[in-house]
Design a protein around this motif. Structure first.
Motif, mmCIF file in Angstrom:
data_model
loop_
_atom_site.group_PDB
_atom_site.id
_atom_site.type_symbol
_atom_site.label_atom_id
_atom_site.label_comp_id
_atom_site.label_asym_id
_atom_site.label_seq_id
_atom_site.Cartn_x
_atom_site.Cartn_y
_atom_site.Cartn_z
ATOM 1 N N ILE A 185 66.337 64.892 1.873
ATOM 2 C CA ILE A 185 66.721 65.873 0.783
ATOM 3 C C ILE A 185 67.745 64.707 -0.125
ATOM 4 N N TYR A 186 67.909 65.156 -1.437
ATOM 5 C CA TYR A 186 68.439 64.617 -2.542
ATOM 6 C C TYR A 186 68.294 62.839 -2.729
ATOM 7 N N PHE A 187 67.095 62.300 -2.052
ATOM 8 C CA PHE A 187 66.817 61.211 -2.127
ATOM 9 C C PHE A 187 65.823 60.868 -3.386
ATOM 10 N N ARG A 188 66.228 59.829 -4.246
ATOM 11 C CA ARG A 188 65.256 59.580 -5.207
ATOM 12 C C ARG A 188 64.925 57.949 -5.412
ATOM 13 N N ALA A 189 63.725 57.583 -5.300
ATOM 14 C CA ALA A 189 63.326 56.371 -5.201
ATOM 15 C C ALA A 189 63.697 55.548 -6.482
ATOM 16 N N ASN A 190 63.838 54.212 -6.688
ATOM 17 C CA ASN A 190 64.218 53.541 -7.996
ATOM 18 C C ASN A 190 65.364 54.115 -8.906
ATOM 19 N N GLN A 191 66.190 54.927 -8.235
ATOM 20 C CA GLN A 191 67.108 55.562 -8.914
ATOM 21 C C GLN A 191 68.227 54.566 -9.734
ATOM 22 N N GLU A 192 68.478 53.448 -9.042
ATOM 23 C CA GLU A 192 69.435 52.459 -9.615
ATOM 24 C C GLU A 192 68.549 51.543 -10.676
ATOM 25 N N GLU A 193 67.380 51.258 -10.408
ATOM 26 C CA GLU A 193 66.664 50.247 -11.336
ATOM 27 C C GLU A 193 66.315 50.830 -12.629
ATOM 28 N N LYS A 194 65.672 52.162 -12.569
ATOM 29 C CA LYS A 194 65.110 53.084 -13.746
ATOM 30 C C LYS A 194 65.795 54.292 -13.734
ATOM 31 N N HIS A 195 65.573 54.679 -15.011
ATOM 32 C CA HIS A 195 66.177 56.325 -15.203
ATOM 33 C C HIS A 195 64.970 56.994 -15.180
ATOM 34 N N TYR A 196 64.864 57.815 -14.262
ATOM 35 C CA TYR A 196 63.631 58.703 -13.955
ATOM 36 C C TYR A 196 64.520 60.173 -13.950
ATOM 37 N N SER A 197 63.797 61.021 -14.272
ATOM 38 C CA SER A 197 64.548 62.406 -14.407
ATOM 39 C C SER A 197 64.072 63.230 -13.189
ATOM 40 N N GLY A 198 64.711 64.298 -12.805
ATOM 41 C CA GLY A 198 64.265 64.966 -11.468
ATOM 42 C C GLY A 198 65.784 65.076 -10.859
ATOM 43 N N LEU A 199 65.502 65.884 -9.534
ATOM 44 C CA LEU A 199 66.497 66.153 -8.656
ATOM 45 C C LEU A 199 66.224 65.503 -7.323
ATOM 46 N N GLY A 200 65.234 64.562 -7.237
ATOM 47 C CA GLY A 200 65.145 64.072 -5.832
ATOM 48 C C GLY A 200 64.871 64.948 -4.867
ATOM 49 N N LEU A 201 64.319 66.292 -5.113
ATOM 50 C CA LEU A 201 63.842 67.284 -4.162
ATOM 51 C C LEU A 201 62.328 67.351 -3.951
ATOM 52 N N GLY A 202 61.657 66.726 -4.877
ATOM 53 C CA GLY A 202 60.279 67.341 -4.753
ATOM 54 C C GLY A 202 59.418 66.897 -3.432
ATOM 55 N N LEU A 203 59.794 65.551 -3.125
ATOM 56 C CA LEU A 203 59.384 65.062 -1.730
ATOM 57 C C LEU A 203 59.686 65.812 -0.637
ATOM 58 N N TYR A 204 61.067 66.108 -0.610
ATOM 59 C CA TYR A 204 61.650 66.585 0.492
ATOM 60 C C TYR A 204 61.141 68.238 0.873
ATOM 61 N N ILE A 205 60.858 68.922 -0.301
ATOM 62 C CA ILE A 205 60.380 70.002 -0.270
ATOM 63 C C ILE A 205 58.854 70.085 0.159
ATOM 64 N N SER A 206 58.081 69.170 -0.310
ATOM 65 C CA SER A 206 56.481 68.739 -0.014
ATOM 66 C C SER A 206 56.676 68.884 1.629
ATOM 67 N N ALA A 207 57.464 67.811 2.040
ATOM 68 C CA ALA A 207 57.467 67.521 3.378
ATOM 69 C C ALA A 207 57.886 68.766 4.452
ATOM 70 N N GLU A 208 58.760 69.435 3.906
ATOM 71 C CA GLU A 208 59.032 70.806 4.431
ATOM 72 C C GLU A 208 57.784 71.728 4.603
#
Length: 235
Positions: A185-208
């Motif tokens: 939960i709350y993790f976003r890949a590449n959030q420091e190197e690149k500016h991507y939009s989103g909340l970092g919830l998609g893959l966590y929700i998918s896994a659940e």
């Protein structure tokens, strides 16, 4: 004592991630709201000029802002029942390929990517189609967002004795050091190197969602040759 220190450290890290998430969520929600507000204000100023050349562009921009806002709010609404263990699955039998085709329709209509579905296209499963649809859409959105230089999206269906496997190849590779955290939960890949939009919830929700179906979800890193996101569903 070591165990207590470890627990405190984990708790602090979680709280830091949560604070970062709230900051990101605030920013991400404000962006489409401000854009929508600006578009509506401009449309208001042109209400007596219905043939003005800017109107179609402003309507299109408003639609994009609403779509993004809806996506973000949906993620937030889905988070609560998942976290509380209250998600109810309404299982029906459906053909996997038909469901995948439905998920890909918006991307096909946009013309931004060429989508193919291959493998065991006649296989059916008994699952909550709406929630599995959400998993596929999350994976497709990641494909469009993080592998933007590729215009090909290929979904592969494989049938085994007791389960099916659905996989999506990414041209961009995922760093091995972030692989263990991708579905947290709350993790976003590449959030420091690149500016991507989103909340970092998609893959966590998918896994659940996949976990509640008794399946598995993961990513296979192919060194120098991209990555493959996949999930399984029991037959």
């Amino acid at each position: 004592m070591t165990g207590v220190t470890s627990d405190i450290t984990k708790r602090k890290n979680y709280e830091t991630q949560k604070d970062d998430f709230l900051s990101i969520a605030s920013h991400e929600l404000k962006t489409p709201i401000n854009s929508l507000k600006a578009s509506i204000q401009l449309l208001e100023s042109l209400k007596n000029k219905p043939t003005h050349e800017k109107i179609p562009k402003l309507i299109k921009q408003s639609s994009k802002s609403i779509e993004k806002l809806t996506f973000l709010v949906d993620d937030l609404l889905n988070l609560n029942p998942l976290s509380g263990g209250k998600m109810e699955l309404v299982k029906t039998e459906f053909t996997v390929a038909a469901m995948l085709n439905s998920c890909c329709e918006a991307i096909r209509l946009s013309g931004s990517h060429h989508v193919t579905i291959k493998g065991d296209i006649d296989v059916s499963v008994v699952a909550d189609e709406d929630s599995i649809n959400q998993v596929v859409v999350n994976i497709l959105n990641n494909a469009v967002k993080y592998a933007s230089q590729s215009k090909e999206i290929c979904l592969n269906i494989e049938k085994y004795d007791q389960y099916i496997k659905i996989a999506q190849d990414f041209v961009d590779g995922i760093d091995e050091e972030v692989q263990p955290y991708l579905f947290e939960i709350y993790f976003r890949a590449n959030q420091e190197e690149k500016h991507y939009s989103g909340l970092g919830l998609g893959l966590y929700i998918s896994a659940e969602i996949i976990s509640r179906h008794g399946g598995e979800i993961g990513v296979t890193i192919k060194k120098g040759n991209g990555s493959t996101f996949w999930f399984t569903l029991p037959l």
